[in-house]
Design a protein around this motif. Structure first.
Motif, short mmCIF file in Angstrom:
data_model
loop_
_atom_site.label_atom_id
_atom_site.label_comp_id
_atom_site.label_asym_id
_atom_site.label_seq_id
_atom_site.Cartn_x
_atom_site.Cartn_y
_atom_site.Cartn_z
N VAL A 80 0.93 -1.13 -0.12
CA VAL A 80 -0.04 0.07 -0.23
C VAL A 80 0.74 1.34 -0.07
CG1 VAL A 80 -1.99 1.19 1.05
CG2 VAL A 80 -1.83 -1.15 1.24
N ILE A 81 0.45 2.13 -1.07
CA ILE A 81 1.47 3.44 -1.10
C ILE A 81 0.32 4.46 -1.20
CG2 ILE A 81 3.51 2.57 -2.32
CD1 ILE A 81 2.06 3.39 -5.00
N ALA A 82 0.69 5.69 -0.67
CA ALA A 82 -0.12 6.67 -0.78
C ALA A 82 0.20 8.44 -1.03
CB ALA A 82 -1.13 7.00 0.75
N TRP A 83 -0.52 8.80 -1.50
CA TRP A 83 -0.13 10.49 -1.62
C TRP A 83 -1.15 11.26 -1.54
CZ3 TRP A 83 -1.72 14.38 -4.90
CH2 TRP A 83 -0.74 15.53 -4.83
N SER A 84 -0.97 12.50 -0.94
CA SER A 84 -1.77 13.57 -0.98
C SER A 84 -0.93 14.89 -0.68
CB SER A 84 -2.96 13.69 -0.08
OG SER A 84 -2.56 13.79 1.40
N GLN A 85 -1.46 16.19 -0.75
CA GLN A 85 -0.62 17.34 -0.86
C GLN A 85 -0.16 17.32 0.67
OE1 GLN A 85 -3.66 17.29 -2.28
NE2 GLN A 85 -3.66 18.69 -3.95
N ASN A 86 -1.03 17.11 1.83
CA ASN A 86 -0.65 17.42 3.05
C ASN A 86 -0.07 16.09 3.75
OD1 ASN A 86 -1.34 19.69 3.01
ND2 ASN A 86 -3.47 19.38 3.52
N LEU A 87 -0.03 14.87 3.21
CA LEU A 87 0.32 13.55 3.85
C LEU A 87 1.98 13.73 4.01
CD1 LEU A 87 -0.28 10.77 4.68
CD2 LEU A 87 0.20 10.08 2.47
N THR A 88 2.33 13.30 5.11
CA THR A 88 3.67 13.05 5.52
C THR A 88 4.20 11.76 5.50
OG1 THR A 88 3.51 13.08 8.03
CG2 THR A 88 3.63 15.26 6.83
N ALA A 89 5.43 11.50 5.29
CA ALA A 89 6.01 10.02 5.46
C ALA A 89 5.48 9.31 7.02
CB ALA A 89 7.64 10.00 5.37
N GLU A 90 5.67 10.36 7.90
CA GLU A 90 5.40 9.72 9.38
C GLU A 90 3.95 9.45 9.51
OE1 GLU A 90 9.06 11.81 8.99
OE2 GLU A 90 6.86 12.67 8.52
N ALA A 91 3.10 10.11 9.03
CA ALA A 91 1.81 9.83 9.06
C ALA A 91 1.17 8.39 8.15
CB ALA A 91 0.84 11.09 8.60
N ALA A 92 1.95 8.48 7.14
CA ALA A 92 1.59 7.16 6.23
C ALA A 92 2.05 5.90 7.20
CB ALA A 92 2.51 7.23 4.98
N ALA A 93 3.22 6.21 7.66
CA ALA A 93 3.84 5.11 8.24
C ALA A 93 3.09 4.44 9.50
CB ALA A 93 5.45 5.38 8.74
N GLU A 94 2.29 5.53 10.08
CA GLU A 94 1.58 5.21 11.38
C GLU A 94 0.53 3.99 10.73
OE1 GLU A 94 -0.04 8.66 12.86
OE2 GLU A 94 1.93 9.37 13.62
N SER A 95 0.02 4.18 9.52
CA SER A 95 -1.08 3.12 9.13
C SER A 95 -0.24 1.93 8.20
CB SER A 95 -2.03 4.12 8.02
OG SER A 95 -2.69 4.90 8.80
N GLY A 96 1.11 1.94 8.31
CA GLY A 96 1.58 0.89 7.68
C GLY A 96 1.86 1.10 6.20
N VAL A 97 1.95 2.53 5.60
CA VAL A 97 1.75 2.67 4.35
C VAL A 97 2.81 3.36 4.09
CG1 VAL A 97 0.35 4.11 2.49
CG2 VAL A 97 -0.81 2.80 4.33
N THR A 98 3.52 3.52 2.51
CA THR A 98 4.57 4.37 2.19
C THR A 98 4.01 5.39 1.55
OG1 THR A 98 5.60 2.17 1.90
CG2 THR A 98 6.57 4.12 0.70
N ARG A 99 4.59 6.41 1.86
CA ARG A 99 4.31 7.94 1.31
C ARG A 99 5.31 7.79 -0.02
NH1 ARG A 99 5.65 13.07 -0.87
NH2 ARG A 99 4.00 14.59 -0.04
N VAL A 100 4.58 8.20 -1.08
CA VAL A 100 5.32 8.40 -2.22
C VAL A 100 5.08 9.80 -2.93
CG1 VAL A 100 5.51 5.89 -2.85
CG2 VAL A 100 3.61 7.12 -3.80
N SER A 101 5.52 10.17 -4.31
CA SER A 101 5.21 11.38 -4.71
C SER A 101 4.08 11.11 -5.68
CB SER A 101 6.10 11.71 -5.74
OG SER A 101 6.59 10.78 -6.84
N LYS A 102 3.26 12.22 -6.03
CA LYS A 102 2.00 12.00 -6.90
C LYS A 102 2.36 11.13 -8.16
CE LYS A 102 -1.47 14.40 -9.59
NZ LYS A 102 -1.78 15.92 -10.07
#
Length: 318
Positions: free
Chosen positions: A172-194
């Motif tokens: 699972v990967i995710a992106w939005s304008q305000n999403l941080t890598a730390e916030a994504a990691a809290e849900s077990g998700v990797t923050r990537v670029s758009k």
């Protein structure tokens, strides 16, 4: 004592009267259930001019300044949910109209999203239709385990979709304008670029709030980044995706297909391409249309009316 006139709009399915007990409002006023689809401002003004209280279902009918100015008797506007972009709050406040909302049942939309993902990737509708027609298997379904789920907007619904994807063994990967890598990691998700989100996702699911910033965010360029065998899923709001660009992408078969529950114009016009394209799984905005959700909406609408009538309105929009 004159009774309050109350309208329950947007009851397209003719179910509102039976979901909860509206008779508790009998001492306060007369409730009318209206089943018509939205219309032009003049038609709506004529239809609604006599009502003091109007209950609306989500964003089905637009209450802009033009309409509100032609409803001199309107004193209370109640909407399902605590957000409704179809209501001009500034115009309502200027006219002294109180606007209240309700809570939502939080699981309906995520469950529908996952049903669409499963239905699209496994070709369920076509296979079921084949069986009904007296035939048998007609194609190959896709797998989810080991694939990449991209989430555009990791909010409350997006986080549920992340959990579902993880339960199915997806990355699972995710992106939005305000999403941080730390916030994504809290849900077990990797923050990537758009761009990485669109390029890497095998299934890309949209879960943003519609705003000036998100409108048209999924444009022709973003669609062009997607894999040719990827699916785009939207249960959020239609205008987040550039509809013309998506239609062109689907007609040219540059992606596997789209699963859609929301559209720029609702109800969807009868001649719209989304009704006939064979790489589209489309449903009529039913993400929130469940018994639990309607019971919560309508029961709290009744509470809002009672509280307003008693002079102490609750769940008021600011």
């Amino acid at each position: 004592m004159t009774k309050t006139t109350i309208a329950v709009l947007d009851d397209w399915q003719d179910v509102a009267s039976g979901v909860v007990d509206w008779s508790v409002l009998d001492p306060l006023g007369q409730v009318s259930f209206l089943h018509d689809y939205p219309a032009d401002t003049a038609t709506l003004a004529e239809r609604l001019k006599d009502f003091e209280v109007i209950c609306v279902m989500r964003e089905r009918t637009l209450f802009d300044a033009a309409l509100l100015s032609r409803l001199p008797n309107l004193k209370l506007l109640v909407t399902g949910g605590m957000r409704n972009a179809a209501i001009d709050l500034q115009a309502a406040n200027k006219q002294g109209i109180v606007v209240c909302g309700t809570q939502s049942y939080k699981h309906a939309a995520p469950e529908l999203t996952w049903a669409l993902i499963m239905g699209a990737t496994r070709n369920l509708v076509a296979e079921a239709d084949s069986l009904r027609a007296g035939n048998w298997q007609i194609g190959l379904g896709g797998d989810l385990h080991g694939k990449t789920l991209g989430i555009l907007g990791l909010g409350s619904i997006g986080k549920w979709i992340a959990r579902y994807g993880q339960a199915f063994g997806m990355k699972v990967i995710a992106w939005s304008q305000n999403l941080t890598a730390e916030a994504a990691a809290e849900s077990g998700v990797t923050r990537v670029s758009k761009r990485e989100l669109f390029e890497q996702a095998d299934v890309l699911s949209v879960h943003l709030v519609l705003s000036d910033r998100s409108r048209g965010l999924v444009d022709a360029e973003a669609l062009g980044w997607m894999k040719p065998d990827a699916w785009l899923v939207n249960t959020s709001r239609g205008p987040i995706i550039d509809e013309a660009a998506l239609i062109d992408t689907l007609q040219q078969r540059r992606i596997a297909g789209a699963a859609l529950d929301v559209f720029d114009r609702e109800p969807l016009p009868t001649d719209h391409p989304f009704r006939t394209l064979d790489n589209v799984l489309a449903t009529p905005h039913i993400g929130y249309v469940t018994r639990n959700n309607y019971q919560m909406f309508f029961s709290q609408m009744i509470e809002d009316i009672q509280a307003w009538h008693a002079g102490a309105p609750i769940r008021v929009f600011s």
